[in-house]
Motif scaffolding. Sequence first.
Motif, PDB file in Angstrom:
ATOM      1  N   ASN A  29       0.862  -1.178   0.000  1.00  0.00           N
ATOM      2  CA  ASN A  29       0.000   0.000   0.000  1.00  0.00           C
ATOM      3  C   ASN A  29       0.900   1.230   0.000  1.00  0.00           C
ATOM      4  N   ILE A  30       1.039   1.874  -1.157  1.00  0.00           N
ATOM      5  CA  ILE A  30       1.971   2.984  -1.321  1.00  0.00           C
ATOM      6  C   ILE A  30       1.197   4.290  -1.454  1.00  0.00           C
ATOM      7  N   LEU A  31       1.619   5.284  -0.680  1.00  0.00           N
ATOM      8  CA  LEU A  31       0.964   6.588  -0.658  1.00  0.00           C
ATOM      9  C   LEU A  31       1.974   7.684  -0.955  1.00  0.00           C
ATOM     10  N   PHE A  32       1.507   8.753  -1.604  1.00  0.00           N
ATOM     11  CA  PHE A  32       2.343   9.922  -1.874  1.00  0.00           C
ATOM     12  C   PHE A  32       1.831  11.114  -1.070  1.00  0.00           C
ATOM     13  N   LYS A  33       2.697  11.771  -0.320  1.00  0.00           N
ATOM     14  CA  LYS A  33       2.366  13.045   0.317  1.00  0.00           C
ATOM     15  C   LYS A  33       2.715  14.132  -0.683  1.00  0.00           C
ATOM     16  N   ARG A  34       1.707  14.886  -1.156  1.00  0.00           N
ATOM     17  CA  ARG A  34       1.812  15.688  -2.360  1.00  0.00           C
ATOM     18  C   ARG A  34       2.290  17.135  -2.112  1.00  0.00           C
ATOM     19  N   GLU A  35       3.502  17.299  -1.679  1.00  0.00           N
ATOM     20  CA  GLU A  35       4.039  18.651  -1.490  1.00  0.00           C
ATOM     21  C   GLU A  35       4.302  19.377  -2.809  1.00  0.00           C
ATOM     22  N   ASP A  36       4.234  18.652  -3.922  1.00  0.00           N
ATOM     23  CA  ASP A  36       4.338  19.297  -5.237  1.00  0.00           C
ATOM     24  C   ASP A  36       3.113  20.161  -5.525  1.00  0.00           C
ATOM     25  N   LEU A  37       2.084  20.092  -4.681  1.00  0.00           N
ATOM     26  CA  LEU A  37       0.869  20.885  -4.872  1.00  0.00           C
ATOM     27  C   LEU A  37       0.859  22.182  -4.069  1.00  0.00           C
ATOM     28  N   GLN A  38       1.975  22.531  -3.445  1.00  0.00           N
ATOM     29  CA  GLN A  38       2.074  23.821  -2.772  1.00  0.00           C
ATOM     30  C   GLN A  38       2.015  24.961  -3.795  1.00  0.00           C
ATOM     31  N   PRO A  39       1.705  26.203  -3.365  1.00  0.00           N
ATOM     32  CA  PRO A  39       1.627  27.326  -4.309  1.00  0.00           C
ATOM     33  C   PRO A  39       2.898  27.541  -5.136  1.00  0.00           C
ATOM     34  N   ILE A  40       4.065  27.212  -4.576  1.00  0.00           N
ATOM     35  CA  ILE A  40       5.306  27.332  -5.356  1.00  0.00           C
ATOM     36  C   ILE A  40       5.772  25.961  -5.852  1.00  0.00           C
ATOM     37  N   TYR A  41       4.881  24.962  -5.773  1.00  0.00           N
ATOM     38  CA  TYR A  41       5.161  23.594  -6.224  1.00  0.00           C
ATOM     39  C   TYR A  41       6.299  22.942  -5.441  1.00  0.00           C
TER      40      TYR A  41
END
Length: 504
Positions: A36-48
């Motif tokens: 079960n693999i999950l991604f914490k999506r910090e690429d979605l911050q306002p400055i990516y």
Amino acid sequence: MPHRYIKKILSANVYDVAVETPVSPARSLSKRMDNNILFKREDLQPIYSFKIRGAYNCISQLSQAQQASGLVAASAGNHAQGVAMSAKYLGINATIVMPKTTPDIKVSSVRALGAEVILHGDSFAQAYAYSLTLVADQGLVYIHPFDDEHVIAGQGTVAVELLRQVQGHVDAIFVPVGGGGLIAGMSVYIKYLRPDIKIIGVEPEDACCLKVALDAGERLILPEVGTFAEGVAVAQVGKLNFELAQQYVDEVITVTTDELCAAIKDIYDDTRAVTEPSGACAVAGLKKYVEREQAKNQTLIAVSTGANLNFDRLRHVAERAEIGEGREAVIAAQIPERAGSFKGFCKALGDRNITEFNYRYSNESQAQVFVGVTLKSGEGGREPLLEELSSANISAVDLSDNEMAKTHIRYMVGGHAAVEHEVVYRFTFPERPGALLKFLDTLGQPWNISMFHYRNHGSAYGRVLVGMQVPPEDKAKFEGYLDELGYAFNEETHNPAYQLFLAP
């Protein structure tokens, strides 16, 4: 010490500018790897990038007098955008010193956020040194990208969100490491609340400052740093960060450029987001961990840290992703120079597809071919392919791990040349307008250039393969001259790819 950081993390001020990012299930990768693999999506911050958290928390903690003095930071990427956006929100003047090699897209992004940009030097070290002169001369306040308690606390808010969002059992969390701000903040918080969760840092093999420091028990400076994953290309881990990593990080895994490219593709397949190499670092390390441990049915989380990728780097990523995934092999093979040889070679490959075939007539008896081959699903590596070719009396050399072959030779296959006293070197040099001409002017000394191949993938450094005619008695003098040039170089004269396809 942990209690001090826990308090700072829980009171960190980041959400004026940052957002709480989601945790996305990696359905395709989970199915493929039986976990079960999950991604914490910090690429979605306002400055990516997650960098906005630490930068804003640090700046917002400054006194009114410090804020009135103005800010300065040295950065070629995400920290620069984090400082610029934070300063704009708080109405503070900010100056960002960036190397002259910084791609225009990043310079434009920082300027668009209202910061003054000063381009200085060819490297981060030179930009950093100049930024300190501005601190001394103008009284500006320096905002460090990672070695600061408030920056560490700001990055630690990623862990606060993550443990709230994923409340069930978690086996391991994988975190990219550059200077160590993110892993320091996340590890101290997670280990305080959930000591059962493994915290695993991930670094590129050629930029592994934390692994080297942990192995040595002290902060060492890497003599050279690879630049493919620019966001984590740091020569020395931060002092505060190292102290925390020694206590709370379970291990550090290193990954190759090809493995990073494969991880970028994995993230795209599951999220349709295109991350930068450093942003895919954790996923590459997670995959390596699963393979090493033969892990099954575990919950594993990778922090996807950034998506500031220059579009012109996508070609290089696409080229290398299949090799990094173990789905393609690059080989040099010798086949007879006669009608039907190519057909016989294809027959020996069985039902594998040829992805690339480079050939030019060399002599009347044998031909050397440079070939990309898709491996069978579940084949378990490149050995079965090489064994089958050997059984068909085809001599083959595996070049899948040969950096020079993949970066240069595959574009140069054209037959051997009668060049006397040729030596071959691979260089990297800072990339900016006119850099190639400057390199040629600098190299143009008494020795003749006999071969030249240049590639740039939209990064801060260009790559060159150069052949020079250097008599044996001049070799020591020539290498002394190369040392004086100041460019990173490796001799490749005895590289099998060069010997097979280009050597006299």
